[in-house]
Design an enzyme around this catalytic site. Structure first.
Site, PDB file in Angstrom:
ATOM      1  N   LYS A 276       0.830  -1.199   0.000  1.00 53.62           N
ATOM      2  CA  LYS A 276       0.000   0.000   0.000  1.00 53.62           C
ATOM      3  C   LYS A 276       0.865   1.250   0.000  1.00 53.62           C
ATOM      4  O   LYS A 276       2.017   1.222   0.449  1.00 53.62           O
ATOM      5  CB  LYS A 276      -0.877   0.017   1.267  1.00 53.62           C
ATOM      6  CG  LYS A 276      -1.961  -1.035   1.331  1.00 53.62           C
ATOM      7  CD  LYS A 276      -2.705  -0.943   2.657  1.00 53.62           C
ATOM      8  CE  LYS A 276      -3.816  -1.964   2.749  1.00 53.62           C
ATOM      9  NZ  LYS A 276      -4.936  -1.684   1.837  1.00 53.62           N
ATOM     10  N   ARG A 350     -10.551 -11.447   1.741  1.00 53.35           N
ATOM     11  CA  ARG A 350     -11.371 -12.528   1.164  1.00 53.35           C
ATOM     12  C   ARG A 350     -10.649 -13.869   1.200  1.00 53.35           C
ATOM     13  O   ARG A 350     -11.281 -14.919   1.239  1.00 53.35           O
ATOM     14  CB  ARG A 350     -11.768 -12.153  -0.268  1.00 53.35           C
ATOM     15  CG  ARG A 350     -10.628 -12.039  -1.236  1.00 53.35           C
ATOM     16  CD  ARG A 350     -10.955 -11.192  -2.464  1.00 53.35           C
ATOM     17  NE  ARG A 350     -11.015  -9.777  -2.125  1.00 53.35           N
ATOM     18  CZ  ARG A 350     -11.300  -8.816  -3.005  1.00 53.35           C
ATOM     19  NH1 ARG A 350     -11.596  -9.135  -4.264  1.00 53.35           N
ATOM     20  NH2 ARG A 350     -11.331  -7.555  -2.642  1.00 53.35           N
TER      21      ARG A 350
END
Length: 502
Positions: A276, A350
């Protein structure tokens, strides 16, 4: 802050009550609530309304002292808007302003005599809960890691709510809910070097010990034995050991199918190899707020003694880059046997949830709700007001969605239903595995939900994307405690056999 319920003396009424502060409502157009009228024998409250010292607009307050014929040392007037059934918005504005005013008073106790009978489409119990939650929210501080604690402002420490048995129960429920929300906020606000997967596991064990819950914590070897290859792919780059937490509140009938809450517990998310940007990366300590909300909800329902079987499942780990970390293009095998091409290691939530959702099949659940700070795309779609709600479109899933939406409206912890359709599944196609873990920029929150949906076809399921609601940024940075109110109300409604507004 201590709370209690006290019916007013039938002989002396509110005017005869001895307290540091009596809190009553007033309205626009210079009108008094019934409770304010009971304190207006000398005409002082009518006089200040006529003078314009308080408008009665929702969220306005005025403190009066030493009124003739009133046992309270102070009277706090709180504006609740127009003189008609009080809306949720106006009532909440009033009790939030009340909470701020009471936090600065010198008196140690207060009696709340609010216009609970004048709420629009709500009962007095709802109003009592809202008042307690406003007071607790205003009192919340997180200074555990500061060398110098914030100096207390003084303020009211004991609150009596004027009401009956139904209000008494509502206050007890609100205190339990506030305790659960405080736990969720504390866990979210702790930094990643403190709130590790091990810390979450120890928190679950403490809850289990305090409230007699069942708990099991699986370590890496046990996770490997279950063949949770997707979950393990996320934790490969970190030195912190992963944990898989199972918490059980079995308050219902012995053979009753449980509701299962599955919480994403990434205690810090760097993005892994798909690193990130550095700006605001500190907020990725909040990537475990799904797990925190499950623990907070269990704290609330356990204190309430909720008569329902509820199981919490929390996969928790860090997502870090290193020479061992999973790389874009790697293919892993999930617990279900389905293979996943990992195109972006920052789509890791996920990957841990899919194995947890497969594990959940063993409980033969009545319903499963997963909670996750899953996608920035959900913030783009819904902002910070509504949690994203995703589920299949059929009778059973529509009913579950309606329950969750109703619980959100009941508590003000609202959600908005988003679509899941087969057309979106096309975006998850992979040339090399059963699916990719991302579907590209278009409809990012929907394709993330579609990914999870592939692992939930054995039961009724819903997904809550709380990326926009679990914490605030900027000057007010901090965890919000959402969606603990929604989840708790959903479970309470299930225990009571309904989902109506209260």
């Amino acid at each position: 802050m201590d709370f209690s319920i006290k019916p007013l003396d039938t002989r002396t009424g509110l005017a005869g009550a001895k307290t540091g502060c009596a809190v009553v409502g007033v309205f626009e157009n210079k009108k008094l609530s019934d409770e304010a009228r009971a304190l207006d024998a000398g005409g002082a409250i009518t006089a200040v309304l006529k003078s314009g010292d308080i408008s009665g607009k929702a969220g306005t307050t005025l403190l009066l002292r030493n009124l003739d014929g009133v046992g309270a040392e102070r009277v706090l007037l709180v504006g609740f808007g127009p003189d008609e059934p009080v809306s949720d918005k106006n009532f909440n504005a009033g009790v939030q302003a009340m909470a701020k005013a009471l936090s600065t008073l010198g008196g140690g106790d207060a009696i709340l005599a609010l216009p609970l009978e004048r709420l629009k489409e709500r009962d007095p119990a709802w109003g009592a809960r809202a008042a307690v939650l406003a007071l607790r929210d205003n009192a919340y501080r997180f200074d555990a890691l500061k060398s110098k604690k914030e100096a207390p402002n003084g303020g009211v420490k004991r609150v009596i709510v004027a009401g009956d048995a139904a209000v008494k129960q509502a206050v007890a429920q609100a205190v339990a809910l506030a305790n659960g929300m405080d736990l969720t906020r504390d866990l979210g606000n702790l930094p990643g070097n403190v709130c590790t997967p091990t810390y979450l596991a120890e928190t679950a064990k403490r809850l289990a010990k305090e409230f007699g819950l069942g708990v099991e914590v699986l370590d890496r070897k046990q996770i490997e034995a279950l063949k949770m290859g997707s979950f393990l792919s996320v934790t490969r780059g970190t030195d912190e050991p992963p944990k898989f937490i199972v918490l059980k509140h079995m308050g219902g009938k012995a053979k009753e199918a449980p509701v299962v809450l599955v919480g994403k517990g990434i205690t810090f998310d760097t993005g892994g190899i798909s690193l990130k940007p550095g700006a605001a990366m500190d907020e990725m300590k909040y990537d475990m707020c799904g797990a925190g909300s499950v623990l907070g909800t269990f704290r609330a329902i356990a204190e309430m003694g909720l008569k329902l079987n509820v199981i919490g499942v929390i996969p928790t780990c860090e997502n870090m880059p290193s020479g061992r970390a999973t790389k874009p293009g790697d293919i892993v095998t999930s617990m279900s046997g389905q293979t996943i091409e990992i195109l972006n290691t920052d789509a890791e939530g996920r990957l841990i949830l899919c194995d947890a959702l497969t594990y959940t099949e063993r409980f033969k659940p009545a319903a499963v709700v997963d909670i996750a700070t899953l996608t920035g795309a959900c913030i783009t779609a819904l902002g910070h007001h509504n949690t994203g709600l995703f589920t299949r479109h059929d009778e059973a899933h529509d009913a579950l969605a309606d329950e969750l939406l109703a619980a959100g409206k009941q508590t003000g912890d609202t959600a908005w239903r988003m679509p899941i359709e087969d057309s979106y599944q096309e975006q998850l196609k992979s040339n090399f595995a059963d699916m990719a873990n991302i579907g590209g920029p278009p409809a990012g929150s929907i394709t993330a939900a579609c990914f999870l949906e592939r692992y939930t076809r054995a039961y009724t399921w819903a997904h809550l994307d709380i990326a926009g609601t679990a914490w605030k940024s900027g000057a007010a940075k901090g965890a919000t405690g959402r969606p603990v109110p929604l989840l708790t109300a959903f479970l309470m409604n299930r225990a009571q056999g309904g989902n109506g507004r209260r």
